[in-house]
Design a protein around this motif. Structure first.
Motif, short mmCIF file in Angstrom:
data_model
loop_
_atom_site.label_atom_id
_atom_site.label_comp_id
_atom_site.label_asym_id
_atom_site.label_seq_id
_atom_site.Cartn_x
_atom_site.Cartn_y
_atom_site.Cartn_z
N THR A 164 0.81 -1.09 -0.13
CA THR A 164 0.16 -0.13 0.01
C THR A 164 0.84 1.34 0.11
O THR A 164 2.07 1.17 0.29
CB THR A 164 -1.13 -0.04 1.38
OG1 THR A 164 -0.25 -0.07 2.34
CG2 THR A 164 -2.06 -1.08 1.33
N GLU A 180 -13.72 -3.41 0.21
CA GLU A 180 -13.80 -3.34 -1.23
C GLU A 180 -12.64 -2.97 -2.01
O GLU A 180 -11.93 -2.11 -1.44
CB GLU A 180 -14.82 -2.34 -1.65
CG GLU A 180 -15.41 -2.17 -3.00
CD GLU A 180 -16.49 -1.30 -3.34
OE1 GLU A 180 -17.53 -1.20 -2.60
OE2 GLU A 180 -16.31 -0.23 -4.20
N LEU A 181 -12.18 -3.68 -2.95
CA LEU A 181 -11.02 -3.18 -3.71
C LEU A 181 -11.47 -2.63 -5.20
O LEU A 181 -12.32 -3.35 -5.94
CB LEU A 181 -10.10 -4.38 -3.92
CG LEU A 181 -8.85 -4.19 -4.58
CD1 LEU A 181 -7.61 -5.27 -4.03
CD2 LEU A 181 -9.14 -4.43 -5.99
N ASP A 182 -11.18 -1.27 -5.26
CA ASP A 182 -11.18 -0.92 -6.80
C ASP A 182 -9.86 -0.76 -7.53
O ASP A 182 -8.94 -0.23 -6.70
CB ASP A 182 -11.84 0.66 -6.85
CG ASP A 182 -13.30 0.44 -6.16
OD1 ASP A 182 -14.04 -0.07 -7.22
OD2 ASP A 182 -13.54 0.47 -4.92
N LYS A 197 -13.85 -4.29 -9.61
CA LYS A 197 -14.46 -3.83 -8.09
C LYS A 197 -14.60 -5.25 -7.63
O LYS A 197 -15.62 -6.04 -7.46
CB LYS A 197 -15.70 -3.16 -8.36
CG LYS A 197 -16.44 -2.61 -7.12
CD LYS A 197 -17.61 -2.27 -7.24
CE LYS A 197 -17.86 -0.71 -7.68
NZ LYS A 197 -17.34 0.29 -6.82
N THR A 204 -7.56 1.19 -4.92
CA THR A 204 -7.63 1.23 -3.49
C THR A 204 -8.10 0.39 -2.95
O THR A 204 -8.98 -0.64 -3.53
CB THR A 204 -8.39 2.59 -3.32
OG1 THR A 204 -9.80 2.44 -4.00
CG2 THR A 204 -7.85 3.90 -3.94
N VAL A 205 -7.89 0.08 -1.63
CA VAL A 205 -8.67 -0.76 -0.77
C VAL A 205 -9.48 -0.17 0.23
O VAL A 205 -8.91 0.67 1.00
CB VAL A 205 -7.74 -1.87 0.04
CG1 VAL A 205 -8.72 -2.89 0.70
CG2 VAL A 205 -7.14 -2.76 -1.29
N ASP A 206 -10.94 -0.29 0.64
CA ASP A 206 -11.35 0.25 1.63
C ASP A 206 -11.75 -1.02 2.63
O ASP A 206 -12.29 -1.93 2.47
CB ASP A 206 -12.94 0.96 1.06
CG ASP A 206 -12.71 2.06 0.17
OD1 ASP A 206 -12.46 2.99 0.88
OD2 ASP A 206 -12.98 1.92 -0.86
N HIS A 243 -10.96 2.77 6.33
CA HIS A 243 -9.81 3.12 5.99
C HIS A 243 -9.79 3.01 4.37
O HIS A 243 -10.12 2.12 4.22
CB HIS A 243 -8.48 2.63 6.58
CG HIS A 243 -8.18 3.32 7.87
ND1 HIS A 243 -8.75 2.88 9.19
CD2 HIS A 243 -7.38 4.55 8.20
CE1 HIS A 243 -8.30 3.55 9.94
NE2 HIS A 243 -7.27 4.35 9.68
N ARG A 244 -9.03 4.03 3.83
CA ARG A 244 -8.73 3.76 2.28
C ARG A 244 -7.22 3.81 1.90
O ARG A 244 -6.55 4.54 2.32
CB ARG A 244 -9.34 4.85 1.48
CG ARG A 244 -9.10 4.82 0.08
CD ARG A 244 -9.96 5.46 -0.80
NE ARG A 244 -11.39 5.08 -1.04
CZ ARG A 244 -12.08 5.41 -1.79
NH1 ARG A 244 -12.00 6.43 -2.75
NH2 ARG A 244 -13.35 4.64 -1.94
N TYR A 245 -6.94 2.64 1.57
CA TYR A 245 -5.57 2.50 1.12
C TYR A 245 -5.15 2.46 -0.28
O TYR A 245 -5.92 1.77 -0.97
CB TYR A 245 -4.94 1.16 1.90
CG TYR A 245 -5.46 0.89 3.02
CD1 TYR A 245 -4.44 1.02 3.98
CD2 TYR A 245 -6.53 0.38 3.83
CE1 TYR A 245 -4.56 0.73 5.52
CE2 TYR A 245 -6.85 -0.02 4.85
CZ TYR A 245 -5.70 0.24 5.83
OH TYR A 245 -6.05 0.05 7.32
N GLY A 246 -4.34 3.22 -0.67
CA GLY A 246 -3.99 3.32 -2.18
C GLY A 246 -2.82 2.17 -2.13
O GLY A 246 -2.14 1.99 -1.34
#
Lengths: 232, 194
Positions: A87, A136-138, A128, A150-152, A156-159
């Motif tokens: 990340t 969730e992963l986009d 998605k 990104t992963v939510d 938290h949101r992780y790039g």
């Protein structure tokens, strides 16, 4: 009551025997491929304790799957691969495994945070993926060489950026029952050999012991189990 | 029955004085077959390297769920077996087709249990790492042996009146224990899911 010599019971036994042999042969020919409809325990290859307990026995189960499966005729065949990276905040690792427009991903921080996500890859390379508890992963596949997204998870949101990984880098999972505890471990082997993994014992996560990336062998609570490469 | 119940398939002597001596093979053959089946299944489960995975059926979340529902189906028909057996023996009022009900519910229960057993033996093997698993493995092998014995005994004439009820009751009791140690455990652990 008087009983006739009837063939019925014999036929019943015979039918059961034939059914059993038929299913067994079906398993023997297709059993190594995991059924695609399994959702709760996706590509996890359950490792039963006991018969595979010995370290020598688990060694031959070498993770050969990722490269062999790439001969797929799908138009996205070139993208069929494992992608692994970290990340942006360097706290966690993300790995995505793509096969035939389907993806499974694993996010883990190597301590107590983890999530398995799965979903479809669109024609334009976007995906998605969803996991438990709203994870969730986009992501977007870029030039078939890396996935950026990104992963939510947990508010938290992780790039992240995950580059195409070559064996033995990639995504591994092992499930087993060891001393009565249900073990579910996930490992991301990063390019360069670093490993990030979380091991669940009856749902309690902790840092996972290292796996041997060549064979997938890992010792959990004194027992050797085998982690297998994960494919959707 | 779709087959002629009177068709002779083996050269047993016709009912007569011979049968009053109760030829030992009548009991010996089913007993030996039962032992062979039970030991054979157990040996296969122990020797075969568990594959860990096998076929799944679309619409179910896991093979555990598939097996649990198949096992529950088998258990339901096993309950039908008990009731219809009482009807056949006249202990309960029942329709004229009670014997057919007994035969066919038994067949369905057996044939539904076979895929479960195949998956157990192929994917999981004979395991002993905890008592629930040990009993399940042991009784699972025993069940198919006892069932084979009952099927073979059905072909004999003039059995002692108590024998079939005892064997049938045993088969039912073992199936119940197998169900309790697998499907019920699964539903309690993972929830009643499909």
């Amino acid at each position: 009551m008087t009983r006739m010599k009837r063939p019925g019971p014999l036929l019943t036994l015979l039918a059961g025997l034939l059914l059993g042999v038929f299913l067994l042969s079906l398993n023997a020919t297709t059993g190594t491929r995991n059924a695609s409809s399994a959702q709760e325990e996706p590509p996890a290859t359950a490792v039963s304790p006991g018969a595979t307990a010995g370290p020598t026995e688990s060694a031959p189960a070498s993770p050969a799957a990722p490269s062999t499966a790439s001969a797929s005729p799908s138009r996205s065949a070139a993208a069929d691969a494992d992608y692994a990276g970290r990340t942006d905040d360097d706290s966690s690792a993300v790995a995505v495994s793509l096969r035939d427009d389907r993806a499974i991903a694993y996010f883990c921080d190597g301590r107590d945070k983890e999530s398995w996500l799965k979903g479809d890859v669109e024609d334009d390379g976007t995906m998605k993926l969803t996991g438990k508890n709203g994870a969730e992963l986009d992501g977007t596949l870029q030039d078939g060489r890396r996935i950026r997204g990104t992963v939510d998870l947990g508010g938290h949101r992780y790039g992240f950026t995950a580059d195409k990984a070559v064996k033995p880098s990639g995504l591994y999972r092992a499930t087993a029952t060891v001393r009565g505890a249900k073990i579910d471990g996930g490992w991301i082997v990063l390019p360069g050999g670093r490993q990030v993994g979380v091991l669940d014992r009856d749902g309690r996560p902790s840092t996972a012991p290292r796996i041997d990336p060549e064979t997938g062998a890992v010792t959990v609570d004194g027992r050797t189990i085998t982690a297998k490469p994960v494919t959707p | 029955m779709t087959v002629d119940p009177n068709a002779a398939t083996q050269g047993f002597p016709s009912p007569g004085p011979v049968h009053r001596r109760s030829h030992p093979a009548r009991y010996l053959v089913p007993a030996l077959v039962a032992a062979a089946v039970a030991v054979g299944l157990g040996a296969y489960g122990k020797a075969h390297d568990p594959a860990g995975t096998a076929f799944n059926i679309a619409g179910f979340s896991s093979t555990g769920a598939v097996k649990s529902w198949l096992a529950t189906t088998a258990f339901f028909f096993a309950l039908v077996q008990v009731v219809s057996a009482f009807m056949v023996y006249g202990r309960l009022p029942g329709p004229r087709w009670a014997p057919a009900l007994h035969r066919w519910s038994g067949r369905i229960a057996f044939l539904v249990a076979v895929p479960v057993a195949v998956h157990c033996l192929y994917a999981l093997g004979y395991q002993t790492y905890e008592s629930r698993v040990l009993w399940h493995s042991l009784l699972g092998c025993f069940f198919f042996g006892a069932f084979s014995a009952k099927m073979l005994l059905l072909r004999s004439e003039r059995l002692p009146g108590w024998l079939l009820p005892i064997i049938g009751g045993l088969v039912f009791a073992v199936l119940t224990a197998i169900w309790l140690t697998s499907a019920l455990w699964f539903f309690r652990t993972f929830g009643v899911t499909t």
